[in-house]
Every structure is written in structure tokens, then in C-alpha cells.
Scaffold this motif. Structure first.
Motif, PDB file in Angstrom:
ATOM      1  N   HIS A 197       4.153  -1.785   2.385  1.00  0.00           N
ATOM      2  CA  HIS A 197       5.370  -2.084   1.370  1.00  0.00           C
ATOM      3  C   HIS A 197       5.565  -3.836   1.578  1.00  0.00           C
ATOM      4  O   HIS A 197       5.844  -4.059   2.750  1.00  0.00           O
ATOM      5  N   GLY A 221       3.272  -1.757  -3.079  1.00  0.00           N
ATOM      6  CA  GLY A 221       2.924  -1.085  -1.942  1.00  0.00           C
ATOM      7  C   GLY A 221       2.012  -0.074  -2.352  1.00  0.00           C
ATOM      8  O   GLY A 221       1.850   0.264  -3.607  1.00  0.00           O
ATOM      9  N   TYR A 244       1.007   4.330  -0.482  1.00  0.00           N
ATOM     10  CA  TYR A 244       1.174   5.195   0.611  1.00  0.00           C
ATOM     11  C   TYR A 244       0.565   6.404   0.242  1.00  0.00           C
ATOM     12  O   TYR A 244       0.508   6.924  -0.703  1.00  0.00           O
ATOM     13  N   VAL A 299       7.760  -6.581  -5.634  1.00  0.00           N
ATOM     14  CA  VAL A 299       7.427  -5.671  -4.530  1.00  0.00           C
ATOM     15  C   VAL A 299       5.779  -5.228  -5.050  1.00  0.00           C
ATOM     16  O   VAL A 299       5.771  -5.066  -5.993  1.00  0.00           O
TER      17      VAL A 299
END
Length: 229
Positions: A98, A225, A227, A223
Motif C-alpha cells: 500500500h 496497492g 494484496y 494511493v
């Protein structure tokens, strides 16, 4: 005429009917024995009391030591938590990244860069040359949000991937395009997010039509990111 030799004479007391008794102790001897017994009991009780008191003191000392260590640990933990963000010491169970904007960021004309001083979160995913580089093959949720100025022209926001399995250079995973409904400069947001199967060494990055139109008021407004799911 009497016979020659020695003769024995026995004298029997016909008036004695019981065997002789042993001599009786005097009253002074009985009193001395009782005093000694009493002193022995008192000394034994005193020694037992000292042993019990020593045990209580030892246990109290150990309890105070444990309590002091616990308090020190709690105080130390509070001081550490006051200086560290929540959950900093907890490692993720899966790869995660992130990134946010920051004062050290220098964008290219189209490819956005991300800060390494604004608290980046990187675990088993690398960040190099404005790209997140996957280290483990899996399905990933990939996302990006940007805050930008929109004028009379359109603004494009994309997440692309460079992969060894495609000779064309890159593949666009997600894209948004926004046109200004009215003349003049306005502010707007764009958010992209989706699940993709990524391979080791795949590199994902954020591409926009013009990085000069990115609004950079606060770091968390922009931002990027990914995952593993």
C-alpha cells in the motif's frame, strides 16, 4: 563326729512378702525434667515460626519482583505503542503493498511515482522504478485512487502490468476516463480496483493522461496497492 569341709548358711527373712522397689526419684529431679521438656518445645515452636516467616517473606519478595516486571513491561509497551503506529509489529499473513503520495515523489509525465517516506506498507512485494513487482504467483486484488483537476479535456486513469508472458510491453488491467461536463477547472476522484492472476516478476504501475493534473493536497488522496487473496 562332724564331717570335714565348708558348709553354707542361708538366712531367709520370712517376714518379707514383695521384691524390693527401685529407689524413687526425688521431687527436684522431676521438676528439672519438666522444665527441660518445656524449653525444648518453646525452642521448636520458635524455629517453626522463623521458618514460616522466612517463607512468607520470600513469597512476598517474588510477588513484588513479578509485579515490578509486569508494570515495567506494560509501561514500556505503552511507550512503544505511543511511538509506533498500531499493528506495526504484526506481520501480514500474505503479500501486501500500500503506497501513498508524499513530498519525495517525482512523477513522470504519465507514470505516477509513490513515496518511500510517507509510511509505505510493503511485504513480499517490491517497489522499484515506480512499479510494484510481484514475488509470488497468485490472485491479487489491485487498486488505485487518484485525486485530480479536470478541465475541458478528458482525464484517463489506468493500472497496467508489464509481464514476460506478453511481448507487447504492457497490458491494461483497469481504466477509467472522465470528461468535464461543464467548462472550467473542477476537482474529481477516480478509483480502480479488481482481481487478477499475477505471476512472479510481473510489474504493475499507475498511468494517467497527465500527472501535472494530479492534486497533491494530502498524501492519502492518491494511493496505489495490491494484496494476495
Amino acid at each position: 563326729m562332724a564331717e570335714r569341709g565348708c558348709s553354707s548358711v542361708s538366712v531367709v527373712d520370712t517376714h518379707r512378702t514383695r521384691p524390693p522397689l527401685p529407689p524413687r526419684l526425688s521431687k527436684g529431679g522431676q521438676r528439672t525434667s519438666a522444665v527441660q521438656t518445656l524449653l525444648f518445645l518453646l525452642v521448636a515452636l520458635a524455629l517453626c515460626g522463623m521458618m514460616i516467616e522466612a517463607c512468607f517473606i520470600y513469597r512476598l519478595y517474588q510477588t513484588e519482583q513479578v509485579s515490578s516486571a509486569t508494570i515495567s513491561k506494560l509501561i514500556g509497551g505503552d511507550e512503544a505503542s505511543a511511538t509506533k503506529p498500531p499493528g506495526e509489529d504484526v506481520l501480514p499473513s500474505k503479500p501486501v503493498a500500500h503506497l501513498t503520495d508524499g513530498p519525495d515523489v517525482v512523477h513522470d509525465e504519465h507514470v505516477m511515482a509513490w513515496s518511500m517516506v510517507a509510511g509505505p506498507n510493503l511485504y513480499e512485494i517490491k517497489y522499484e522504478n515506480k512499479e510494484l513487482i510481484i514475488q509470488k504467483e497468485a490472485y491479487y486484488y489491485v487498486y488505485s485512487k487518484v485525486f485530480y483537476f479536470l478541465d475541458s479535456s478528458s482525464f484517463t486513469h489506468e493500472i497496467n502490468v508489464k509481464t514476460e508472458r506478453y511481448a507487447g510491453g504492457y497490458i491494461t488491467l483497469l481504466q477509467s476516463r472522465n470528461n468535464s461536463p461543464t467548462p472550467g477547472k473542477i476537482q474529481s476522484n477516480s478509483y480502480l480496483g479488481g482481481v487478477f492472476h499475477l505471476y512472479k516478476n510481473d510489474a504493475i504501475y499507475v498511468n494517467v493522461s497527465n500527472t501535472r493534473r494530479i492534486a497533491r493536497h494530502k498524501s492519502f488522496e492518491n494511493v496505489f496497492g495490491a494484496y494476495m487473496i
